[in-house]
Design an enzyme around this catalytic site. Structure first.
Site, PDB file in Angstrom:
ATOM      1  N   ALA A  84       0.821  -1.209   0.000  1.00  0.00           N
ATOM      2  CA  ALA A  84       0.000   0.000   0.000  1.00  0.00           C
ATOM      3  C   ALA A  84       0.857   1.263   0.000  1.00  0.00           C
ATOM      4  O   ALA A  84       0.637   2.183  -0.797  1.00  0.00           O
ATOM      5  CB  ALA A  84      -0.924  -0.006   1.217  1.00  0.00           C
ATOM      6  N   ALA A  85       1.882   1.306   0.867  1.00  0.00           N
ATOM      7  CA  ALA A  85       2.700   2.516   0.971  1.00  0.00           C
ATOM      8  C   ALA A  85       3.481   2.752  -0.312  1.00  0.00           C
ATOM      9  O   ALA A  85       3.512   3.872  -0.845  1.00  0.00           O
ATOM     10  CB  ALA A  85       3.658   2.392   2.163  1.00  0.00           C
TER      11      ALA A  85
ATOM     12  N   ARG B 212       1.730  11.452 -10.371  1.00  0.00           N
ATOM     13  CA  ARG B 212       0.716  12.496 -10.583  1.00  0.00           C
ATOM     14  C   ARG B 212       1.309  13.882 -10.340  1.00  0.00           C
ATOM     15  O   ARG B 212       0.969  14.839 -11.033  1.00  0.00           O
ATOM     16  CB  ARG B 212      -0.482  12.293  -9.641  1.00  0.00           C
ATOM     17  CG  ARG B 212      -1.460  11.233 -10.097  1.00  0.00           C
ATOM     18  CD  ARG B 212      -2.838  11.410  -9.435  1.00  0.00           C
ATOM     19  NE  ARG B 212      -2.782  11.394  -7.981  1.00  0.00           N
ATOM     20  CZ  ARG B 212      -2.781  10.286  -7.246  1.00  0.00           C
ATOM     21  NH1 ARG B 212      -2.812   9.099  -7.825  1.00  0.00           N
ATOM     22  NH2 ARG B 212      -2.739  10.342  -5.935  1.00  0.00           N
TER      23      ARG B 212
ATOM     24  N   GLU C 284       9.145  -5.425  -6.172  1.00  0.00           N
ATOM     25  CA  GLU C 284       8.328  -6.152  -5.186  1.00  0.00           C
ATOM     26  C   GLU C 284       8.734  -7.622  -5.190  1.00  0.00           C
ATOM     27  O   GLU C 284       8.750  -8.261  -6.236  1.00  0.00           O
ATOM     28  CB  GLU C 284       6.841  -5.987  -5.541  1.00  0.00           C
ATOM     29  CG  GLU C 284       5.893  -6.964  -4.872  1.00  0.00           C
ATOM     30  CD  GLU C 284       5.889  -6.897  -3.341  1.00  0.00           C
ATOM     31  OE1 GLU C 284       6.021  -5.777  -2.793  1.00  0.00           O
ATOM     32  OE2 GLU C 284       5.764  -7.973  -2.714  1.00  0.00           O
TER      33      GLU C 284
ATOM     34  N   SER D 289       0.154  -3.777  -4.561  1.00  0.00           N
ATOM     35  CA  SER D 289      -1.063  -3.003  -4.318  1.00  0.00           C
ATOM     36  C   SER D 289      -2.212  -3.829  -3.767  1.00  0.00           C
ATOM     37  O   SER D 289      -3.325  -3.776  -4.273  1.00  0.00           O
ATOM     38  CB  SER D 289      -1.491  -2.330  -5.642  1.00  0.00           C
ATOM     39  OG  SER D 289      -2.611  -1.530  -5.466  1.00  0.00           O
TER      40      SER D 289
ATOM     41  N   CYS E  29      -5.114  -6.524   4.916  1.00  0.00           N
ATOM     42  CA  CYS E  29      -6.177  -6.549   5.922  1.00  0.00           C
ATOM     43  C   CYS E  29      -7.371  -7.367   5.452  1.00  0.00           C
ATOM     44  O   CYS E  29      -8.203  -7.788   6.249  1.00  0.00           O
ATOM     45  CB  CYS E  29      -6.642  -5.136   6.235  1.00  0.00           C
ATOM     46  SG  CYS E  29      -5.308  -3.945   6.242  1.00  0.00           S
TER      47      CYS E  29
ATOM     48  N   VAL F 212      15.151  -6.551  -3.644  1.00  0.00           N
ATOM     49  CA  VAL F 212      16.293  -5.652  -3.485  1.00  0.00           C
ATOM     50  C   VAL F 212      17.194  -6.223  -2.390  1.00  0.00           C
ATOM     51  O   VAL F 212      16.735  -6.458  -1.272  1.00  0.00           O
ATOM     52  CB  VAL F 212      15.842  -4.214  -3.161  1.00  0.00           C
ATOM     53  CG1 VAL F 212      17.044  -3.334  -2.830  1.00  0.00           C
ATOM     54  CG2 VAL F 212      15.053  -3.638  -4.329  1.00  0.00           C
TER      55      VAL F 212
ATOM     56  N   ASP G 109       4.575   0.336   6.902  1.00  0.00           N
ATOM     57  CA  ASP G 109       4.887  -0.520   8.051  1.00  0.00           C
ATOM     58  C   ASP G 109       6.365  -0.558   8.412  1.00  0.00           C
ATOM     59  O   ASP G 109       6.712  -0.994   9.512  1.00  0.00           O
ATOM     60  CB  ASP G 109       4.413  -1.951   7.783  1.00  0.00           C
ATOM     61  CG  ASP G 109       2.888  -2.068   7.793  1.00  0.00           C
ATOM     62  OD1 ASP G 109       2.211  -1.039   7.944  1.00  0.00           O
ATOM     63  OD2 ASP G 109       2.393  -3.197   7.639  1.00  0.00           O
TER      64      ASP G 109
ATOM     65  N   ASN H 154      -1.006   4.076   3.526  1.00  0.00           N
ATOM     66  CA  ASN H 154      -1.508   4.836   2.379  1.00  0.00           C
ATOM     67  C   ASN H 154      -1.187   6.318   2.502  1.00  0.00           C
ATOM     68  O   ASN H 154      -0.748   6.955   1.546  1.00  0.00           O
ATOM     69  CB  ASN H 154      -3.025   4.653   2.258  1.00  0.00           C
ATOM     70  CG  ASN H 154      -3.384   3.456   1.405  1.00  0.00           C
ATOM     71  OD1 ASN H 154      -3.417   3.549   0.182  1.00  0.00           O
ATOM     72  ND2 ASN H 154      -3.601   2.318   2.041  1.00  0.00           N
TER      73      ASN H 154
END
Lengths: 446, 446
Positions: A12-13, A23, A34, A40, A44, A81, A283, A305
């Protein structure tokens, strides 16, 4: 040449940071690495996907790499990574599909490596049928195990949010459950009387609850057979390890990125780390706690987020700030809702406040309306300054969004007396004329 | 000799004042004169009693005169106060059972005469089958009419809260309904796009909605037969007059007690009127609006209870203050919930604010959770100061208690940017990771 942004971790982050950066400055070149096969996703949602309320685990995925590609964001899954070089501004990456390693350059680096389940040093943790729950792959594996092995017995290790939600999920599959928590209560961020109501609900739902009992080991052969607790082997054809999470900060630490007192990456309100051009969010990072004024580590999707967005905007040349957290959390435990914002009484006292608490039980709707349910509210406040420090709610309806009013009061820095002046909504189907929050506040007022 | 307190009106405000005064100073002698046959009832419950969700209309009565007597409070029903003499400190009272009049002395007087339905100058208002809805007796009469006459057609005059709730109540009895509102929209305190969603729900529920159409008369013979609207006679075997309420302030005005700009009794934050030892609270009184800083008249049960308590404490020698209102209201319209706090855009502009609004629709729960429902949120704010001025929500779940967060923000005097920093609760069954309130706030932020 376009500035290049590398994001480590596509949760999410990370994806919020990537999207907001693009944007804000469409000329940025953005790549997300990832490790898992998905980006994404809302972790939860896993318990509800496993329970079966959501048809497919993949439904919790918000957007796919292909969708990000259309936005001009390159999201590379199955890429880990391995190392950050903050001087050369590079990362060393391994493609997990073919094992190939390569070096990538960054002008801005975003650390969103998230958290990972705490793995207590227990024998048997790697037995088939023992699961943690952080990735889509793990959620899929649990779902497959339930479908294929049809376990009749299960043990959940840990009585925090994930453990409780997984109890509900596994019970829906007819698994006879034992939940083991080494601390004297479930939900350790709550005060004991609230934890007791949650424990009562678990027992009402036929969960064998063992608090104050550490797990000694997991036993089995080609698959898990049981969990040893207090010398006794509890049969378990499935085990969920939910004994807490910790920040995945090793990569950051190895690169000289400073951790804070909580063990997560220290950030300022712009999501800057101690190194220039290196940002952290979600997190893996700390957040300022509005009540204590100190850094805290309370990993939650909402914070991830928001922090991601702030990091993304700032690295792209904007000026956003993250306002901090109040520690607002809510959990559904079978038919019960429990929520907290701010500090529990125990925590407030430990933080040095001259804290006390008032507690009241009132109904979720007008007393004459069918379906009204008792809600217990506790308000923690400082007896010297009268400042509100926290609130807890538990009940069968109307709890989750009532805690938001406490969160607002904490952000405003109100006394309990100011809190008692709130003009809260009232109509018989939704609240009694004195909302449970105000009933508690009136007690504090006296 | 004991100080004597006379309370005029035994509704929520009056009985709250009496009870709080007695608790604060047990030596007080307290008498409450109530014109109807009941004290201490929640009129807000009547529509649900008429609908049948509550078994008996009397269930909305919180406490009886006998219960108050045990507390040492004399509550005399069927007693009407005809006149106040503020110089002699007396009231003239008529016992409505035997017509006997007498004079009573007071040291402290509490005006809690409430409000009354606006009666437009219409022919036919007194026909049997035409009802307003303020007292237990009227609610009982409507219930009896429904049971005995079994009306198949009905007209509700007025599209405010009571009109809308009564639509749901009568529809549950199989009455084919027309709702007539003279203004161009229902719920005039909301902005038009919200009123439209409510109107759509009414039509979906088979209510024939006529907005912008004044009622010209009510026709019938020994009982009501129809309502004339726009030259057409709409058949009606029951008519509910819900064309607004006004403060019952005539008694106060005749005694020289000052009314405010709204036509309700002017009070300070201690619930004092312009005359010494005369207090007012509840639907007869004004309240300070926290957003405009001006007196407002928004009659609601919550305000009545709070103001009554403040008056009771102060007249007994305490020092309480009423913090004012944010104008928070919520209404259930069949399966829809609509809520407002603060000012609508139209109202904010009329008040001279440089106001604009942002509007967003987001889900009540995580998008992947079953049962999620869209919620539309509008936030009104001042473009110069960025101060939040109001919020409106409409949706099928999760609306009522979300508005409380807006109420808190208004009390705190936040900008929309501060509002956007809220740490709201999140868990998939209760909210998406970006709560609808924050989705709207983020739009305002740009």
């Amino acid at each position: 040449m376009a500035r290049r942004v590398v994001v480590i971790g596509g949760g999410a982050a990370g994806m919020s940071a990537a999207a907001k950066a693009k944007r804000t400055d469409p000329t940025l070149e953005i790549v997300v690495y990832e490790r898992s096969g998905y980006v994404s996703y809302g972790a939860c949602g896993f318990p509800y996907a496993i329970k079966g309320e959501i048809a497919r685990v993949e439904d919790v995925v918000v957007r796919t790499p292909a969708q990000f590609a259309k936005q001009g964001i390159q999201a590379l899954i199955r890429h880990e990574v391995l190392e950050i070089d903050p001087v050369r501004q590079t990362v060393r990456v391994r493609d997990l599909e073919d094992g190939r390693e390569f070096v990538d350059h960054w002008d801005e680096l975003v650390l969103t490596t998230g958290g990972q389940p705490t793995r207590p040093p227990l024998p048997g943790l790697d037995l088939p049928g023992v699961f943690a729950l952080r990735s889509v792959e793990e959620a899929l594996a649990i779902k497959a195990w339930l479908a294929e092995q049809r376990p009749r017995t299960g043990v959940i290790i840990g009585g925090g949010y994930i453990g409780l939600e997984m109890a509900e999920a596994l019970a829906a599959h007819g698994v006879a459950l034992t939940l083991v928590e080494r601390l004297p209560q479930v939900l350790p961020s709550f005060d004991p009387d609230f934890a007791t109501q949650v424990a009562d609900e678990l027992r009402r739902q036929q969960v064998d609850l063992r608090v104050g009992q550490p797990v000694q080991g997991i036993v089995g052969d080609e698959r898990v057979r049981g969990v040893v607790v207090d010398g006794e082997t509890i049969p378990a054809e499935i085990v969920i390890l939910a004994a807490g999470v910790r920040p995945s900060a090793a990569l950051a630490q190895a690169a000289g990125i400073a951790l804070g007192p909580t063990g997560a990456v220290a950030v300022d309100d712009r999501q800057r780390t101690n190194l220039p051009h290196v940002w952290a969010a979600g997190d893996v990072a700390e957040a300022l706690h509005r009540v204590t004024g100190k850094p805290a580590w309370i990993p939650l999707g909402t914070t991830a987020n928001k922090q991601g967005r702030v990091a993304g905007e700032n690295l792209a040349g904007g000026d956003a700030r993250f306002g901090g957290i109040a520690g607002t959390t809510v959990v559904k435990v079978f038919d019960l809702e429990a929520a907290i914002s701010g500090l529990s009484l125990a925590r407030a006292q430990a933080e040095g406040f001259n804290a006390t608490a008032v507690s009241a039980t009132a109904y979720s709707r007008a007393h004459y309306m069918p379906g009204h349910q008792p809600i217990t509210v506790s308000l923690v406040f400082d007896q010297t300054t009268r400042r509100l420090l926290g609130g807890q709610l538990v009940g069968r309806e109307g709890v989750a969004k009532r805690i938001d009013t406490v969160a607002a009061a904490l952000q405003a820095g109100w006394t309990v007396d100011e809190f008692a002046e709130l003009d809260l909504s009232y109509a018989p189907p939704f609240a009694p004329v004195w909302d449970p929050l105000l009933v508690a506040a009136n007690l504090a007022r006296r």
